[in-house]
Design a protein around this motif. Structure first.
Motif, PDB file in Angstrom:
ATOM      1  N   ARG A 104      43.228  34.920  35.977  1.00  0.00           N
ATOM      2  CA  ARG A 104      43.919  35.100  37.257  1.00  0.00           C
ATOM      3  C   ARG A 104      44.383  33.793  37.890  1.00  0.00           C
ATOM      4  O   ARG A 104      45.513  33.699  38.367  1.00  0.00           O
ATOM      5  CB  ARG A 104      43.025  35.856  38.227  1.00  0.00           C
ATOM      6  CG  ARG A 104      43.671  36.049  39.579  1.00  0.00           C
ATOM      7  CD  ARG A 104      43.653  37.462  39.952  1.00  0.00           C
ATOM      8  NE  ARG A 104      44.243  37.666  41.243  1.00  0.00           N
ATOM      9  CZ  ARG A 104      43.900  38.642  42.031  1.00  0.00           C
ATOM     10  NH1 ARG A 104      42.987  39.486  41.650  1.00  0.00           N
ATOM     11  NH2 ARG A 104      44.482  38.805  43.176  1.00  0.00           N
ATOM     12  N   ASP A 146      48.247  33.069  38.511  1.00  0.00           N
ATOM     13  CA  ASP A 146      48.758  32.892  39.869  1.00  0.00           C
ATOM     14  C   ASP A 146      49.406  31.523  40.051  1.00  0.00           C
ATOM     15  O   ASP A 146      50.393  31.383  40.771  1.00  0.00           O
ATOM     16  CB  ASP A 146      47.655  33.114  40.898  1.00  0.00           C
ATOM     17  CG  ASP A 146      47.318  34.586  41.101  1.00  0.00           C
ATOM     18  OD1 ASP A 146      47.994  35.458  40.505  1.00  0.00           O
ATOM     19  OD2 ASP A 146      46.366  34.871  41.850  1.00  0.00           O
ATOM     20  N   VAL A 193      44.266  39.826  33.011  1.00  0.00           N
ATOM     21  CA  VAL A 193      44.596  39.311  34.349  1.00  0.00           C
ATOM     22  C   VAL A 193      43.332  38.844  35.059  1.00  0.00           C
ATOM     23  O   VAL A 193      43.324  37.782  35.679  1.00  0.00           O
ATOM     24  CB  VAL A 193      45.368  40.362  35.175  1.00  0.00           C
ATOM     25  CG1 VAL A 193      45.495  39.935  36.634  1.00  0.00           C
ATOM     26  CG2 VAL A 193      46.743  40.606  34.574  1.00  0.00           C
ATOM     27  N   ILE A 194      42.254  39.604  34.950  1.00  0.00           N
ATOM     28  CA  ILE A 194      40.983  39.201  35.567  1.00  0.00           C
ATOM     29  C   ILE A 194      40.522  37.865  34.989  1.00  0.00           C
ATOM     30  O   ILE A 194      40.165  36.945  35.730  1.00  0.00           O
ATOM     31  CB  ILE A 194      39.897  40.283  35.352  1.00  0.00           C
ATOM     32  CG1 ILE A 194      40.210  41.543  36.159  1.00  0.00           C
ATOM     33  CG2 ILE A 194      38.517  39.741  35.732  1.00  0.00           C
ATOM     34  CD1 ILE A 194      39.336  42.742  35.813  1.00  0.00           C
ATOM     35  N   ARG A 245      51.916  39.373  37.617  1.00  0.00           N
ATOM     36  CA  ARG A 245      50.638  39.042  36.962  1.00  0.00           C
ATOM     37  C   ARG A 245      50.576  39.648  35.565  1.00  0.00           C
ATOM     38  O   ARG A 245      50.164  38.995  34.613  1.00  0.00           O
ATOM     39  CB  ARG A 245      49.466  39.505  37.828  1.00  0.00           C
ATOM     40  CG  ARG A 245      49.249  38.603  39.026  1.00  0.00           C
ATOM     41  CD  ARG A 245      48.193  39.114  39.968  1.00  0.00           C
ATOM     42  NE  ARG A 245      47.946  38.128  41.011  1.00  0.00           N
ATOM     43  CZ  ARG A 245      47.596  38.440  42.255  1.00  0.00           C
ATOM     44  NH1 ARG A 245      47.428  39.703  42.618  1.00  0.00           N
ATOM     45  NH2 ARG A 245      47.398  37.488  43.131  1.00  0.00           N
ATOM     46  N   TRP A 304      50.755  37.424  32.096  1.00  0.00           N
ATOM     47  CA  TRP A 304      49.695  37.596  31.103  1.00  0.00           C
ATOM     48  C   TRP A 304      50.295  37.908  29.732  1.00  0.00           C
ATOM     49  O   TRP A 304      49.908  37.303  28.730  1.00  0.00           O
ATOM     50  CB  TRP A 304      48.702  38.708  31.510  1.00  0.00           C
ATOM     51  CG  TRP A 304      47.686  38.901  30.431  1.00  0.00           C
ATOM     52  CD1 TRP A 304      46.584  38.138  30.188  1.00  0.00           C
ATOM     53  CD2 TRP A 304      47.732  39.880  29.389  1.00  0.00           C
ATOM     54  NE1 TRP A 304      45.941  38.592  29.063  1.00  0.00           N
ATOM     55  CE2 TRP A 304      46.616  39.654  28.558  1.00  0.00           C
ATOM     56  CE3 TRP A 304      48.605  40.919  29.080  1.00  0.00           C
ATOM     57  CZ2 TRP A 304      46.353  40.445  27.438  1.00  0.00           C
ATOM     58  CZ3 TRP A 304      48.338  41.705  27.970  1.00  0.00           C
ATOM     59  CH2 TRP A 304      47.221  41.472  27.168  1.00  0.00           C
TER      60      TRP A 304
END
Length: 136
Positions: A60, A64, A56-57, A88, A92
């Motif tokens: 992102r 989003d 997710v990082i 999220r 992913w």
């Protein structure tokens, strides 16, 4: 409960905490990693939770964008924080993790929404993730 189901709950907790508190996700992840070292019985779930949060990082903005595109009249800011975190994770898994079948990713996300969010969140999450799958 499977290790991956536990991992999704841990990842949800980390993502939710960062979102609600406005804390840096990397710092929360580092603190959780430190805690996990002292809990060997939870190692299997920790490894996948970390993979989810790292994913997710790393993705992102794209994640989003997918959520915003397919959330029909819902901005990210308007969604409950728990729904944002679940979506999220779900996006992913759908787009960046080939090991998880789409149906499993959607079902797990819907179950988390039913357990931790509003009465309408399960169907909302299902709808958004279903549209993400169909668009691919």
């Amino acid at each position: 409960m499977s290790a991956r189901t536990k991992a999704r709950k841990r990842a949800l907790d980390i993502l939710f905490q960062a979102d609600v508190r406005g804390d840096d996700l990397s710092q929360i992840l580092a603190a959780e990693a430190k805690r996990a070292v002292n809990e060997p019985s939870r190692e299997a779930s920790w490894l996948y939770a970390r993979e989810i949060v790292d994913g997710v990082i790393d993705n992102r903005d794209a994640i989003d964008e997918q959520i915003t595109t397919f959330a029909k009249d819902w901005s990210l800011a308007r969604m409950p924080a728990v729904d944002r975190a679940i979506l999220r994770m779900g996006v992913w898994e759908l787009l960046y993790n080939d090991e998880v079948p789409s149906g499993v990713a959607i079902d797990e996300a819907v179950e988390l929404a039913k357990e931790f969010s509003t009465d309408d969140s399960g169907s909302f999450v299902h709808g958004v993730l279903g549209r993400v799958v169909r668009s691919g």
